[in-house]
Design an enzyme around this catalytic site. Sequence first.
Site, PDB file in Angstrom:
ATOM      1  N   LYS A  52      34.036  55.237 158.855  1.00 34.25           N
ATOM      2  CA  LYS A  52      33.672  55.859 157.573  1.00 34.25           C
ATOM      3  C   LYS A  52      34.453  57.160 157.376  1.00 34.25           C
ATOM      4  O   LYS A  52      34.939  57.461 156.285  1.00 34.25           O
ATOM      5  CB  LYS A  52      32.152  56.113 157.524  1.00 34.25           C
ATOM      6  CG  LYS A  52      31.383  54.824 157.308  1.00 34.25           C
ATOM      7  CD  LYS A  52      29.900  54.937 157.574  1.00 34.25           C
ATOM      8  CE  LYS A  52      29.277  53.530 157.502  1.00 34.25           C
ATOM      9  NZ  LYS A  52      27.876  53.491 157.904  1.00 34.25           N
ATOM     10  N   GLN A  96      23.207  57.239 159.661  1.00 42.91           N
ATOM     11  CA  GLN A  96      23.545  55.984 160.338  1.00 42.91           C
ATOM     12  C   GLN A  96      22.307  55.408 161.028  1.00 42.91           C
ATOM     13  O   GLN A  96      21.661  56.099 161.822  1.00 42.91           O
ATOM     14  CB  GLN A  96      24.669  56.254 161.358  1.00 42.91           C
ATOM     15  CG  GLN A  96      25.251  55.015 161.978  1.00 42.91           C
ATOM     16  CD  GLN A  96      25.982  54.119 160.974  1.00 42.91           C
ATOM     17  OE1 GLN A  96      26.740  54.604 160.132  1.00 42.91           O
ATOM     18  NE2 GLN A  96      25.742  52.833 161.049  1.00 42.91           N
ATOM     19  N   ASP A 119      23.960  54.918 150.085  1.00 41.94           N
ATOM     20  CA  ASP A 119      23.638  53.621 150.698  1.00 41.94           C
ATOM     21  C   ASP A 119      22.730  52.795 149.779  1.00 41.94           C
ATOM     22  O   ASP A 119      22.551  51.599 150.002  1.00 41.94           O
ATOM     23  CB  ASP A 119      22.882  53.844 152.028  1.00 41.94           C
ATOM     24  CG  ASP A 119      23.787  53.734 153.241  1.00 41.94           C
ATOM     25  OD1 ASP A 119      24.838  53.091 153.126  1.00 41.94           O
ATOM     26  OD2 ASP A 119      23.419  54.299 154.294  1.00 41.94           O
TER      27      ASP A 119
END
Length: 283
Positions: A52, A96, A119
Amino acid sequence: MATIIDGKKVSAEVKEKVRLKTAELLKKRVKPGLAVIIVGDDPASRVYVNNKKKACEAVGFLSREYALAATTTQQELLDLVSQLNNDKEINGILCQLPLPNGLDEKAVIEAISPLKDVDAFHAVNVGKIMIGDYDFLPCTPAGVIEMLHSYNITVEGKNCVVIGRSNIVGKPMAMLLLHENGTVTVTHSRTKNLKEVTAQADILVAAIGKAKFVTADMVKDGAVVIDVGMNRDENGKLCGDVDFENVKEKCSAITPVPGGVGPMTIAMLMKNTLKACKIQNNC
Ligand code: NAP
């Protein structure tokens, strides 16, 4: 012989578009920023976070990583999220998952401002997706739709079967296929006669987490097969939820693992972060 859907190629195209749009924003002194929080030392999470970070650098974003010890308390994590919610340089926040035992993932997701929730896991964004009025789509299912579009595979009127009903993949995947006017069936571990259901699918999406679970006899001739799974086979090699070698002989198009859905997820994260930046800066 099936078309092998090239996720690396499609993701590179998406990232290039994001890079060009970012270059335009930079001329206006606006720089998209993504903060990634990682707690503990899970090796798989470390790989995802590094990827990322690299993607952010490639498209011209500010990238900040917060690597916290596994002993971090819930309150410390929530305090960091709160600080990032108020940080003007940061447009997207990602924590995460999975978090180490003892930390409440749901509370952390709900603490992220819905405007910075790139997200699209926050209940507000999930609800918006449900009613079809959204800013962000969850990265993995959105990546699948992007790949289908890129290969001119229409969903409208097709029988779509999703295996898996997780909040991260299965459920939003079903919703996005529905938005595309597919006739959608969601299956899971309690589904009876799974093979009979999957064999009806024109588009079959596997999001199970079991290596090579989808065998050729579960797939209709000429179906499109999308493999979201990321597993290790008996030799420790990365593989999907689909028995690729045998299924590819039967279907019309298929995504490989690696090189299919995986790269798309990160590309869509870049797209969401750019959008978050534009919304927050009214540009
Ligand atoms: P998850 O939360 O564990 O969900 C798995 C789903 O599969 C559940 O709904 C489960 O049903 C269903 N399932 C399990 N065994 C089954 C069976 N025998 N028959 C039918 N359904 C069954 O997993 P996830 O987070 O959705 O992830 C799924 C896979 O995608 C994993 O391999 C993960 O690593 C991968 N993934 C990849 C990406 C990417 O970027 N490529 C992103 C996210 C996830 P129940 O609900 O009944 O338990």
